[in-house]
Design a protein around this motif. Structure first.
Motif, PDB file in Angstrom:
ATOM      1  N   LEU A 185      -1.066  -7.939 -18.735  1.00 46.81           N
ATOM      2  CA  LEU A 185      -2.520  -7.756 -18.760  1.00 46.81           C
ATOM      3  C   LEU A 185      -3.110  -7.915 -17.357  1.00 46.81           C
ATOM      4  O   LEU A 185      -4.018  -7.166 -16.975  1.00 46.81           O
ATOM      5  N   PHE A 186      -2.598  -8.862 -16.585  1.00 48.88           N
ATOM      6  CA  PHE A 186      -3.046  -9.011 -15.203  1.00 48.88           C
ATOM      7  C   PHE A 186      -2.706  -7.761 -14.391  1.00 48.88           C
ATOM      8  O   PHE A 186      -3.510  -7.292 -13.592  1.00 48.88           O
ATOM      9  N   VAL A 187      -1.492  -7.246 -14.586  1.00 46.88           N
ATOM     10  CA  VAL A 187      -1.067  -6.048 -13.858  1.00 46.88           C
ATOM     11  C   VAL A 187      -1.932  -4.856 -14.254  1.00 46.88           C
ATOM     12  O   VAL A 187      -2.356  -4.072 -13.393  1.00 46.88           O
ATOM     13  N   LEU A 188      -2.202  -4.711 -15.546  1.00 45.54           N
ATOM     14  CA  LEU A 188      -3.056  -3.606 -15.993  1.00 45.54           C
ATOM     15  C   LEU A 188      -4.456  -3.712 -15.392  1.00 45.54           C
ATOM     16  O   LEU A 188      -5.045  -2.701 -14.989  1.00 45.54           O
ATOM     17  N   GLY A 189      -4.998  -4.917 -15.336  1.00 46.12           N
ATOM     18  CA  GLY A 189      -6.306  -5.112 -14.731  1.00 46.12           C
ATOM     19  C   GLY A 189      -6.315  -4.733 -13.261  1.00 46.12           C
ATOM     20  O   GLY A 189      -7.209  -4.029 -12.788  1.00 46.12           O
ATOM     21  N   SER A 190      -5.318  -5.168 -12.536  1.00 51.09           N
ATOM     22  CA  SER A 190      -5.208  -4.834 -11.117  1.00 51.09           C
ATOM     23  C   SER A 190      -5.013  -3.337 -10.922  1.00 51.09           C
ATOM     24  O   SER A 190      -5.622  -2.726 -10.036  1.00 51.09           O
ATOM     25  N   LEU A 191      -4.182  -2.764 -11.765  1.00 56.10           N
ATOM     26  CA  LEU A 191      -3.914  -1.330 -11.677  1.00 56.10           C
ATOM     27  C   LEU A 191      -5.193  -0.530 -11.906  1.00 56.10           C
ATOM     28  O   LEU A 191      -5.530   0.368 -11.134  1.00 56.10           O
ATOM     29  N   TYR A 192      -5.938  -0.887 -12.926  1.00 57.62           N
ATOM     30  CA  TYR A 192      -7.143  -0.144 -13.285  1.00 57.62           C
ATOM     31  C   TYR A 192      -8.280  -0.378 -12.287  1.00 57.62           C
ATOM     32  O   TYR A 192      -8.938   0.568 -11.844  1.00 57.62           O
ATOM     33  N   LEU A 193      -8.511  -1.639 -11.923  1.00 55.62           N
ATOM     34  CA  LEU A 193      -9.672  -1.968 -11.093  1.00 55.62           C
ATOM     35  C   LEU A 193      -9.485  -1.659  -9.616  1.00 55.62           C
ATOM     36  O   LEU A 193     -10.456  -1.395  -8.911  1.00 55.62           O
ATOM     37  N   ILE A 194      -8.262  -1.702  -9.129  1.00 58.36           N
ATOM     38  CA  ILE A 194      -8.052  -1.592  -7.687  1.00 58.36           C
ATOM     39  C   ILE A 194      -7.203  -0.389  -7.288  1.00 58.36           C
ATOM     40  O   ILE A 194      -7.565   0.374  -6.399  1.00 58.36           O
ATOM     41  N   HIS A 195      -6.061  -0.192  -7.932  1.00 59.36           N
ATOM     42  CA  HIS A 195      -5.065   0.721  -7.394  1.00 59.36           C
ATOM     43  C   HIS A 195      -5.097   2.137  -7.959  1.00 59.36           C
ATOM     44  O   HIS A 195      -4.573   3.052  -7.325  1.00 59.36           O
ATOM     45  N   LEU A 196      -5.672   2.354  -9.103  1.00 63.07           N
ATOM     46  CA  LEU A 196      -5.600   3.657  -9.766  1.00 63.07           C
ATOM     47  C   LEU A 196      -6.265   4.767  -8.953  1.00 63.07           C
ATOM     48  O   LEU A 196      -5.745   5.878  -8.881  1.00 63.07           O
ATOM     49  N   ASP A 197      -7.369   4.472  -8.320  1.00 64.50           N
ATOM     50  CA  ASP A 197      -8.097   5.493  -7.552  1.00 64.50           C
ATOM     51  C   ASP A 197      -7.428   5.827  -6.219  1.00 64.50           C
ATOM     52  O   ASP A 197      -7.822   6.799  -5.570  1.00 64.50           O
ATOM     53  N   ASN A 198      -6.437   5.047  -5.818  1.00 68.52           N
ATOM     54  CA  ASN A 198      -5.801   5.254  -4.512  1.00 68.52           C
ATOM     55  C   ASN A 198      -4.572   6.154  -4.575  1.00 68.52           C
ATOM     56  O   ASN A 198      -3.866   6.288  -3.584  1.00 68.52           O
ATOM     57  N   GLY A 199      -4.288   6.724  -5.716  1.00 68.60           N
ATOM     58  CA  GLY A 199      -3.119   7.590  -5.834  1.00 68.60           C
ATOM     59  C   GLY A 199      -1.869   6.804  -6.202  1.00 68.60           C
ATOM     60  O   GLY A 199      -1.910   5.602  -6.465  1.00 68.60           O
ATOM     61  N   PHE A 200      -0.762   7.495  -6.197  1.00 68.66           N
ATOM     62  CA  PHE A 200       0.489   6.928  -6.684  1.00 68.66           C
ATOM     63  C   PHE A 200       1.164   5.999  -5.684  1.00 68.66           C
ATOM     64  O   PHE A 200       1.612   4.915  -6.032  1.00 68.66           O
ATOM     65  N   ILE A 227       2.358   3.410  -2.777  1.00 68.95           N
ATOM     66  CA  ILE A 227       1.917   2.102  -2.313  1.00 68.95           C
ATOM     67  C   ILE A 227       1.443   2.149  -0.871  1.00 68.95           C
ATOM     68  O   ILE A 227       0.652   1.316  -0.435  1.00 68.95           O
ATOM     69  N   LYS A 228       1.902   3.126  -0.125  1.00 71.81           N
ATOM     70  CA  LYS A 228       1.475   3.292   1.268  1.00 71.81           C
ATOM     71  C   LYS A 228      -0.044   3.403   1.353  1.00 71.81           C
ATOM     72  O   LYS A 228      -0.658   2.922   2.297  1.00 71.81           O
ATOM     73  N   ASN A 229      -0.649   4.031   0.351  1.00 67.66           N
ATOM     74  CA  ASN A 229      -2.100   4.193   0.299  1.00 67.66           C
ATOM     75  C   ASN A 229      -2.751   3.188  -0.642  1.00 67.66           C
ATOM     76  O   ASN A 229      -3.828   3.447  -1.177  1.00 67.66           O
ATOM     77  N   ASN A 230      -2.078   2.053  -0.880  1.00 66.91           N
ATOM     78  CA  ASN A 230      -2.549   1.039  -1.826  1.00 66.91           C
ATOM     79  C   ASN A 230      -2.591   1.595  -3.248  1.00 66.91           C
ATOM     80  O   ASN A 230      -3.459   1.253  -4.037  1.00 66.91           O
ATOM     81  N   GLY A 231      -1.625   2.460  -3.544  1.00 66.32           N
ATOM     82  CA  GLY A 231      -1.544   3.099  -4.850  1.00 66.32           C
ATOM     83  C   GLY A 231      -0.915   2.213  -5.895  1.00 66.32           C
ATOM     84  O   GLY A 231      -0.685   1.028  -5.693  1.00 66.32           O
ATOM     85  N   TYR A 232      -0.584   2.803  -7.021  1.00 67.62           N
ATOM     86  CA  TYR A 232      -0.180   2.028  -8.188  1.00 67.62           C
ATOM     87  C   TYR A 232       1.306   2.060  -8.510  1.00 67.62           C
ATOM     88  O   TYR A 232       1.732   1.534  -9.537  1.00 67.62           O
ATOM     89  N   GLU A 233       2.153   2.636  -7.651  1.00 66.09           N
ATOM     90  CA  GLU A 233       3.574   2.744  -7.989  1.00 66.09           C
ATOM     91  C   GLU A 233       4.231   1.375  -8.195  1.00 66.09           C
ATOM     92  O   GLU A 233       5.000   1.181  -9.125  1.00 66.09           O
ATOM     93  N   TYR A 234       3.920   0.419  -7.342  1.00 68.66           N
ATOM     94  CA  TYR A 234       4.495  -0.919  -7.440  1.00 68.66           C
ATOM     95  C   TYR A 234       4.043  -1.610  -8.720  1.00 68.66           C
ATOM     96  O   TYR A 234       4.838  -2.231  -9.431  1.00 68.66           O
ATOM     97  N   HIS A 235       2.767  -1.474  -9.039  1.00 75.17           N
ATOM     98  CA  HIS A 235       2.229  -2.102 -10.242  1.00 75.17           C
ATOM     99  C   HIS A 235       2.782  -1.447 -11.509  1.00 75.17           C
ATOM    100  O   HIS A 235       2.941  -2.105 -12.532  1.00 75.17           O
ATOM    101  N   LEU A 236       3.080  -0.182 -11.409  1.00 70.67           N
ATOM    102  CA  LEU A 236       3.708   0.508 -12.532  1.00 70.67           C
ATOM    103  C   LEU A 236       5.102  -0.063 -12.803  1.00 70.67           C
ATOM    104  O   LEU A 236       5.490  -0.246 -13.964  1.00 70.67           O
TER     105      LEU A 236
END
Length: 160
Positions: free
Chosen positions: A89-104, A106-115
């Motif tokens: 749930l913490f990861v989903l929150g971080s993914l949705y609130l912070i990383h989702l808009d940055n693309g896939f 991680i170089k661009n603060n994306g969500y691949e790592y959180h996935l």
């Protein structure tokens, strides 16, 4: 040949996954709360949270404390599935609130790592803590099932 060497070692794989995830979540919680491992610490993390969530002062404690307690539970394998649900749930929150808009990526603060963290948590939710977990010692019988006796289940074809 590989099958004979390794055999069915799913429980061993879950144990390795549990230990590695516990180390990762401990490091993330320690970064947020204590400023360890090159982290920003409590004040800077609260400022970052203020941009994304309501009640940032409280949420910093909830998330970082939850990551620290969840990582400890994962490390020893105590209530592994429950801890994995909270951490996911913490990861989903971080993914949705912070990383989702940055693309896939991680170089661009994306969500691949959180996935990947989410996938690891899901593996532990569905597979349990694996070998060497406290869950196996404290709860020798399978938990989280609605079927008390699998031998009483009969699959019959639908009637016309």
């Amino acid at each position: 040949m590989l099958e004979r060497m390794i055999g069915n070692r799913a429980n061993t794989g879950l144990c390795f996954l549990r230990i590695v995830l516990s180390i990762i979540f401990f490091a993330h919680g320690a970064q947020k709360l204590l400023g360890m491992f090159g982290g920003d610490g409590l004040a800077a993390t609260t400022e970052k949270f203020a941009q994304a969530v309501y009640f940032p002062e409280m949420m910093v404690w909830v998330v970082s404390g939850g990551e620290l307690l969840g990582s400890a539970a994962l490390f020893i394998g105590l209530l592994t599935r429950e801890a994995s649900i909270v951490l996911s749930l913490f990861v989903l929150g971080s993914l949705y609130l912070i990383h989702l808009d940055n693309g896939f990526f991680i170089k661009n603060n994306g969500y691949e790592y959180h996935l990947m963290l989410l996938a690891g948590c899901l593996c532990l939710i569905f597979g349990g803590g694996g070998s060497g977990s406290m869950d196996k010692a404290l709860f020798p019988h399978e938990r989280w099932t609605f079927i008390k006796d699998p031998n009483k289940i009969k699959l019959l074809p639908p009637e016309d």
